[in-house]
Design a protein around this motif. Structure first.
Motif, PDB file in Angstrom:
ATOM      1  N   GLY A 127      18.609  44.337 -21.010  1.00 60.73           N
ATOM      2  CA  GLY A 127      19.861  43.919 -21.734  1.00 60.73           C
ATOM      3  C   GLY A 127      20.737  43.000 -21.088  1.00 60.73           C
ATOM      4  O   GLY A 127      21.690  42.544 -21.843  1.00 60.73           O
ATOM      5  N   ASN A 128      20.354  42.397 -20.015  1.00 61.12           N
ATOM      6  CA  ASN A 128      20.946  41.468 -19.479  1.00 61.12           C
ATOM      7  C   ASN A 128      20.651  39.803 -20.150  1.00 61.12           C
ATOM      8  O   ASN A 128      21.432  39.002 -19.840  1.00 61.12           O
ATOM      9  CB  ASN A 128      20.788  41.181 -17.891  1.00 61.12           C
ATOM     10  CG  ASN A 128      21.268  42.420 -17.338  1.00 61.12           C
ATOM     11  OD1 ASN A 128      22.209  43.098 -17.663  1.00 61.12           O
ATOM     12  ND2 ASN A 128      20.764  42.833 -16.123  1.00 61.12           N
ATOM     13  N   SER A 156      21.283  38.015 -22.600  1.00 59.86           N
ATOM     14  CA  SER A 156      21.830  38.046 -23.751  1.00 59.86           C
ATOM     15  C   SER A 156      21.627  36.904 -24.743  1.00 59.86           C
ATOM     16  O   SER A 156      21.885  37.049 -25.848  1.00 59.86           O
ATOM     17  CB  SER A 156      23.460  37.630 -23.406  1.00 59.86           C
ATOM     18  OG  SER A 156      23.327  36.351 -22.686  1.00 59.86           O
ATOM     19  N   SER A 157      20.688  35.898 -24.525  1.00 61.87           N
ATOM     20  CA  SER A 157      20.058  34.949 -25.389  1.00 61.87           C
ATOM     21  C   SER A 157      19.100  35.613 -26.360  1.00 61.87           C
ATOM     22  O   SER A 157      18.676  34.790 -27.311  1.00 61.87           O
ATOM     23  CB  SER A 157      19.579  33.638 -24.731  1.00 61.87           C
ATOM     24  OG  SER A 157      18.535  34.119 -23.762  1.00 61.87           O
ATOM     25  N   GLU A 185      21.876  49.854 -22.415  1.00 63.60           N
ATOM     26  CA  GLU A 185      22.054  48.579 -22.090  1.00 63.60           C
ATOM     27  C   GLU A 185      21.394  47.498 -23.111  1.00 63.60           C
ATOM     28  O   GLU A 185      21.905  46.138 -23.314  1.00 63.60           O
ATOM     29  CB  GLU A 185      21.333  47.996 -20.635  1.00 63.60           C
ATOM     30  CG  GLU A 185      22.144  48.590 -19.512  1.00 63.60           C
ATOM     31  CD  GLU A 185      21.640  50.123 -19.263  1.00 63.60           C
ATOM     32  OE1 GLU A 185      21.741  50.616 -18.193  1.00 63.60           O
ATOM     33  OE2 GLU A 185      20.749  50.602 -20.139  1.00 63.60           O
ATOM     34  N   ASN A 195      23.759  45.756 -25.471  1.00 64.11           N
ATOM     35  CA  ASN A 195      24.507  44.224 -24.857  1.00 64.11           C
ATOM     36  C   ASN A 195      23.593  43.246 -25.711  1.00 64.11           C
ATOM     37  O   ASN A 195      24.354  41.722 -25.308  1.00 64.11           O
ATOM     38  CB  ASN A 195      24.116  44.191 -23.576  1.00 64.11           C
ATOM     39  CG  ASN A 195      24.996  45.315 -22.723  1.00 64.11           C
ATOM     40  OD1 ASN A 195      26.191  45.965 -23.189  1.00 64.11           O
ATOM     41  ND2 ASN A 195      24.546  45.594 -21.443  1.00 64.11           N
ATOM     42  N   LEU A 196      22.706  43.173 -26.368  1.00 65.36           N
ATOM     43  CA  LEU A 196      21.808  41.982 -26.815  1.00 65.36           C
ATOM     44  C   LEU A 196      22.612  41.656 -28.088  1.00 65.36           C
ATOM     45  O   LEU A 196      22.076  41.728 -29.117  1.00 65.36           O
ATOM     46  CB  LEU A 196      20.347  42.304 -26.826  1.00 65.36           C
ATOM     47  CG  LEU A 196      19.963  42.760 -25.537  1.00 65.36           C
ATOM     48  CD1 LEU A 196      18.313  43.137 -25.985  1.00 65.36           C
ATOM     49  CD2 LEU A 196      19.940  41.754 -24.491  1.00 65.36           C
ATOM     50  N   THR A 197      23.621  41.260 -28.025  1.00 65.24           N
ATOM     51  CA  THR A 197      24.573  41.058 -29.457  1.00 65.24           C
ATOM     52  C   THR A 197      23.919  39.892 -30.113  1.00 65.24           C
ATOM     53  O   THR A 197      24.334  39.640 -31.447  1.00 65.24           O
ATOM     54  CB  THR A 197      25.991  40.553 -28.909  1.00 65.24           C
ATOM     55  OG1 THR A 197      25.942  39.513 -28.184  1.00 65.24           O
ATOM     56  CG2 THR A 197      26.514  41.898 -28.380  1.00 65.24           C
ATOM     57  N   ASN A 198      23.047  39.149 -29.677  1.00 62.70           N
ATOM     58  CA  ASN A 198      22.460  38.019 -30.712  1.00 62.70           C
ATOM     59  C   ASN A 198      20.929  38.417 -31.153  1.00 62.70           C
ATOM     60  O   ASN A 198      20.381  37.670 -32.013  1.00 62.70           O
ATOM     61  CB  ASN A 198      21.999  36.860 -29.633  1.00 62.70           C
ATOM     62  CG  ASN A 198      23.201  35.963 -29.281  1.00 62.70           C
ATOM     63  OD1 ASN A 198      24.022  35.676 -30.419  1.00 62.70           O
ATOM     64  ND2 ASN A 198      23.510  35.937 -28.007  1.00 62.70           N
ATOM     65  N   ARG A 237      26.432  47.645 -31.564  1.00 59.48           N
ATOM     66  CA  ARG A 237      26.779  46.587 -31.253  1.00 59.48           C
ATOM     67  C   ARG A 237      26.085  45.466 -31.859  1.00 59.48           C
ATOM     68  O   ARG A 237      26.535  44.186 -31.720  1.00 59.48           O
ATOM     69  CB  ARG A 237      27.191  46.447 -29.944  1.00 59.48           C
ATOM     70  CG  ARG A 237      28.292  47.334 -29.407  1.00 59.48           C
ATOM     71  CD  ARG A 237      28.875  47.051 -28.150  1.00 59.48           C
ATOM     72  NE  ARG A 237      27.754  46.972 -26.961  1.00 59.48           N
ATOM     73  CZ  ARG A 237      27.496  47.924 -26.209  1.00 59.48           C
ATOM     74  NH1 ARG A 237      28.056  49.221 -26.303  1.00 59.48           N
ATOM     75  NH2 ARG A 237      26.610  47.608 -25.254  1.00 59.48           N
TER      76      ARG A 237
END
Length: 1020
Positions: A199-200, A202-203, A222, A225-228, A249
């Motif tokens: 989940g870190n 983000s890309s 987690e 957190n991958l909003t893309n 999200r």
């Protein structure tokens, strides 16, 4: 040679060498590395890299898979290397990035590359790839841990490692990719936890973790957190618990796939907030409650929702039915209530599948009027009412499946005009009335099932127009009248069942034209007259059931010419005359000719107690079977004494008058017969022979018989060299016209129907492989054929494994047998051109030499795979194979390709692991595959299936072979690995596990990879 000439020759050679060196030297260093260093290390069976030549003047434009830097005017640097799908094999080149410093894209997918040699690892080999943007190593044979170093590559945006044998956990560094947008590890052996630190990254735009045996766990919060993220594929990842709210999200999400897990709870309403969704895949979980009732209008781009095989209740929401769906799959749930009428308002709906639910009420009357429906399946529900009139109004309907409901009324006239219809199944309802005439003759229909209803009327002559029809099922209705002669023009008809009706008249003479017919079931009607002449032409007929009619006349002897007929029921008719001797040629599993008017003596084969029930109710039949001819016993006893006196007198006269002549002629006859017999044989050899046909023929006596079967006997023959050979002697009946065309033996014209002789010779004469039984030669005469093989002193795997000698087969021996047999089948599937499908893979057809090395044998039903068969589209007319080994799709579709062999080989692997036979009374109605699956799931894991004779120190190896066996026996052919991959997987087990046998966890027994799926992320 004169000195001057010698010096001139040496000078010329030096000039040629210098010219070659100058030519090579003209290539830039990148290309010198490819042609001089990389190419020699790669196995290239199809010569795909033949364009890589030192003499090439323009390698950037002419070398396969090579692209150069367009900004480089001299084209001296390689920036992209794409060797995908070229059937290459090699260890991963550990210096590739050092030698190609500007390489930005590397694609080695769909080959058999493996991890580097012992002095390097995949991770260390990739350290220098600092310019890589895309790396695709999918569908290869890489093993070990996921490569850590790729997480440090500063420009990497695309990483596909799917379809390999990577195992263990995700490296922690995988949470620190700087630019990664695509990460795919589908179909590997990752058996740790799904790492929360993913989940870190983000890309990420696509995360595909599907089909790995992860430790069961929840979806990590987690990942929210991958909003893309646009694609999240976590099919069959061992997920438990509820769908986490953190995923709300993911506003950019388009594909949301959590199928084939153990998720519980409801489908959350916040999914309606993910407005970019195109596909929702939640099938095969344990979700409960109702579908979200509101918010569906927010998902304007939604094209597919599959929430099947859950525990959902309630109704289909009205708002959902107005969306322009491409697919709506809600089958195998516990949905209750009516199908909402507003579903008919969906403007783009073309697929509706809601089978195996508890849906009730009527189907919306406007269904299909506004949407171009193509596939409708509402089977196994509780629907009532009439079939909607407008299902084919848009002219696109291909499949209409409405089995097992309570529909009533008539079939709509509109369906009789639906020329796109290919499958129509209305069985087990309460429909009635006559069939619309046009329905019989639909040009594209290949399956028509109207069974178990109350239909009336006759079968229309229009049926002659249904030239694609393959299956026609009309049983258990009220049809009447005679069969139309046009039925005989349906050249593709393979299954015709119309039992339990009121049909009458004679069977049409045109029936003998149905050359593809496999099953004919017309029992319990009112047919009369004689059977058509020429029934012997139905060479593919496997089942003939005409019981309980009024058919008369003699039983045609030509029925004995049907080579694959194994079910014959002519009971409760008015057949007369004798039982034809030709019926003894059949290999029947079911024979019933009881309650007719048959008379005379039974043929010798049927004069046994086991056939008594087959001929009851025929008072004119005579036999030694108890209960036959009892009213004639006294007359027969009185006549016996007179007949015996005559026989003794005649015998004495023959002995006195003929004894002298016989004694004089006997030696002359004995010596001449052997010489004459030998001259009639024609021998064709396929290898250099160290013996003659005379040596073979002299030893074909009963003392040398080592086995026998339905097609003949097998002899062990010692030839003059001291070597033993096995001789299979096949007899052919003179009445079998199908096999008369042997013609020129030396030209190789063999007929495949003669007990498998032709197929076996055609197949084995061109095969050269250490794990395929060697066919030395064949001998042919008018009445007999011989196949001469190498002799296998340990017999078949089945004979050893399932007998008191099974103790000879310890695990190392069984493991080697598995690899040998797999390599033999892999050769047939991948190295023969065209490929060969064995079609009868079983432990009885795996023979063992003196060292227990395995050979694949018995190619009597083998078939060369055509281009269509390779894609799974070639259908066989009859089921070839043995009970317990036949792939599920083969049994009900008769489609045959390499995947059918892979299923059968998987059963052999399960036999080796369990020590049990593929069919056992202990299993009840299950076979070995189902028994293993049930035992694993319900009765304590692998200890309940492993053969107790095997040493427990090999438990981990045994478990991994069991895994491979379960993969090979997947019900879906697409999920079975290729034989090439099976070989590699088996070969990798022993070395990899030798150092880890103690304390290693058994692992989860599941399907790990599918090397044939083009899009594994959307396998549903």
């Amino acid at each position: 040679m004169p000195p001057l000439r010698r010096h001139l020759t040496a000078a010329l050679l030096l000039l040629l060498a210098a010219a070659a060196a100058v030519s090579s030297a003209t290539l830039p260093p990148d290309f010198l590395y490819l042609v001089n260093t990389l190419k020699p290390t790669i196995s290239d069976p199809t010569s795909s890299l033949s364009s890589w030549s030192p003499s090439s003047t323009s390698p950037c434009s002419s070398w396969t898979g090579v692209s150069c830097d367009p900004a480089d005017p001299l084209n001296a640097t390689v920036t992209s290397l794409d060797l995908s799908g070229l059937e290459l094999a090699a260890p991963f080149p550990s210096d590739i990035c050092l030698r190609l410093p500007r390489l930005s894209s590397l694609n080695l997918s769909n080959n058999t590359f493996s991890s580097p040699t012992a002095d390097s690892t995949l991770s260390s080999a990739l350290v220098g790839c600092s310019r890589l943007v895309g790396l695709d190593l999918s569908q290869n044979l890489f093993t070990g841990s996921l490569p850590e170093s790729v997480a440090s590559l500063p420009l990497l945006t695309y990483l596909d490692l799917s379809g390999n044998n990577f195992s263990g956990n995700f490296p922690e560094r995988y949470g620190r990719f700087p630019r990664l947008e695509v990460l795919s590890v589908v179909y590997n052996l990752l058996d740790g936890k799904i790492a929360p630190f993913l989940g870190n990254v983000s890309s990420l735009k696509m995360l595909n973790l599907s089909y790995n045996p992860f430790v069961p766990g929840r979806v990590p919060d987690e990942l929210g957190n991958l909003t893309n993220l646009e694609i999240l594929w976590m099919t069959e990842c061992g997920l438990v618990g509820e769908i986490p709210v953190s995923l709300r999200r993911l506003k950019k999400l388009k594909d949301f796939d959590l199928a084939l897990n153990s998720l519980v709870g409801v489908i959350p309403s916040w999914i309606m907030e993910l407005t970019n969704l195109v596909q929702i895949e939640l099938y095969n979980n344990s979700l409960t409650g109702e579908l979200p009732q509101t918010g569906w209008s927010n998902l304007s781009g939604l094209r597919n929702i599959d929430a099947s095989m859950n525990r959902l209740t309630g109704i289909i929401p009205e708002e959902l039915t107005r969306l322009p769906l491409e697919s709506l799959n809600l089958y195998e749930n516990d949905l209750q209530g009516d199908l909402h009428p507003s579903i008919a308002e969906s403007p783009g709906l073309y697929e509706l599948r809601v089978f195996k639910n508890r849906l009730s009420g009527v189907l919306p009357p406007d269904l299909g009027k506004k949407a171009p429906l193509r596939w409708v399946d509402v089977s196994s529900n509780e629907f009532v009412g009439e079939i909607p009139q407008g299902l084919c109004d848009k002219g696109a309907l291909e499949e209409l499946l409405m089995l097992e409901n309570s529909f009533s009324g008539r079939i709509p006239e509109s369906l009789a005009k639906c020329e796109t219809l290919t499958r129509l199944r209305l069985g087990d309802n309460k429909l009635s009335g006559d069939i619309p005439p046009g329905l019989w003759g639909l040009p594209s229909i290949y399956l028509l099932d109207l069974s178990d209803n109350g239909f009336t009327g006759s079968i229309g002559e229009e049926i002659a127009g249904a030239q694609s029809l393959s299956v026609l099922t009309l049983s258990r209705n009220n049809f009447s009248g005679s069969l139309p002669s046009g039925l005989g023009s349906l050249v593709n008809l393979g299954d015709f069942s119309s039992s339990d009706n009121g049909l009458n008249g004679s069977l049409p003479d045109s029936f003998v034209n149905l050359g593809q017919l496999v099953r004919l079931d017309l029992h319990n009607n009112d047919f009369s007259g004689f059977l058509p002449k020429g029934m012997g032409a139905l060479k593919k007929l496997n089942e003939l059931n005409l019981a309980h009619n009024r058919i008369s006349g003699p039983v045609p002897g030509e029925l004995g010419d049907l080579p694959v007929l194994n079910y014959l029921d002519l009971s409760e008719n008015k057949f007369s005359g004798g039982v034809p001797d030709e019926l003894q040629n059949l290999k029947l599993n079911q024979l019933n000719m009881s309650f007719n008017l048959l008379s005379g003596a039974l043929p010798p084969m049927f004069s046994a107690e086991m056939y008594r029930k087959s001929f009851l109710g025929n008072p004119g039949l005579c036999s030694d079977i108890r209960g036959f001819c009892s009213n004639r016993s006294r007359m027969r006893s009185a006549g016996y004494a007179w007949m015996l006196r005559v026989i003794f007198i005649l015998t004495g006269l023959v002995l006195i008058l003929g004894g002298g002549w016989f004694y004089i002629k006997y030696k002359e006859y004995k010596e001449g017969k052997k010489a004459a017999d030998k001259t009639k044989w024609t021998l064709m050899s396929f290898h250099k022979l160290g013996f003659s046909e005379d040596e073979i023929l002299d030893c074909l006596d009963e003392d040398n018989v080592i086995g026998s079967g339905s097609s003949g006997k097998v002899y062990k023959v010692l030839v003059s060299s001291g070597e033993a050979v096995a001789v299979k002697k096949l007899w052919r009946s003179s009445k079998n016209k199908e096999i008369d065309g042997y013609g020129d033996v030396e030209a190789g014209n063999y007929d495949a129907q003669d007990g498998g002789f032709g197929a076996e010779v055609r197949t084995l004469r061109k095969i050269r492989h250490k794990n395929i039984v060697k066919l030395w030669c064949c001998c042919v005469t008018k009445d007999c054929k011989l196949l001469v093989y190498e002799y296998m002193p340990n017999g078949s795997l089945s004979d050893l494994l399932h007998s008191s000698k099974s103790g000879l087969l310890d695990w190392p021996t069984r493991y080697r047998i598995a690899i040998d047999a797999a390599e033999g089948l892999s050769y047939l599937h991948h190295d023969c051109v065209p490929p060969i499908v064995h079609r009868d893979v079983k432990s009885g057809n795996i023979l063992l030499d003196a060292e227990f090395g395995a050979r694949v044998a018995d190619f009597g039903v083998a078939k060369v795979a055509s281009s269509t068969a390779a894609k799974g589209h070639e259908s066989m007319s009859v089921i070839a194979g043995s009970c317990g080994y036949i792939a599920p799709e083969y049994a009900y579709t008769l489609r045959v390709n390499e995947k059918s062999d892979i299923y059968s080989f998987g059963v052999v692997l399960l036999e080796l692991v369990t020590g049990r036979q593929p069919v056992d009374p202990e299993f009840g109605e299950k076979d070995l595959v189902k028994w293993v699956c049930v035992t694993l799931n319900q009765k304590g894991g692998v200890d309940g299936v492993i053969d107790p004779k095997l040493d427990s120190c090999f438990k981990e190896e045994i478990c991994r072979v069991l895994n491979i066996g379960l993969q090979c026996t997947s019900p879906l052919p697409i999920n079975r690995p290729s034989m090439r991959r099976v070989v590699k997987s088996l070969q990798g087990i022993s070395a990899e596990n030798a150092a880890k046998r103690s304390g290693k966890d058994e692992g989860k027994l599941t399907s790990y990879y599918n090397d044939d799926a083009s899009d594994p992320g959307s396998a549903a």
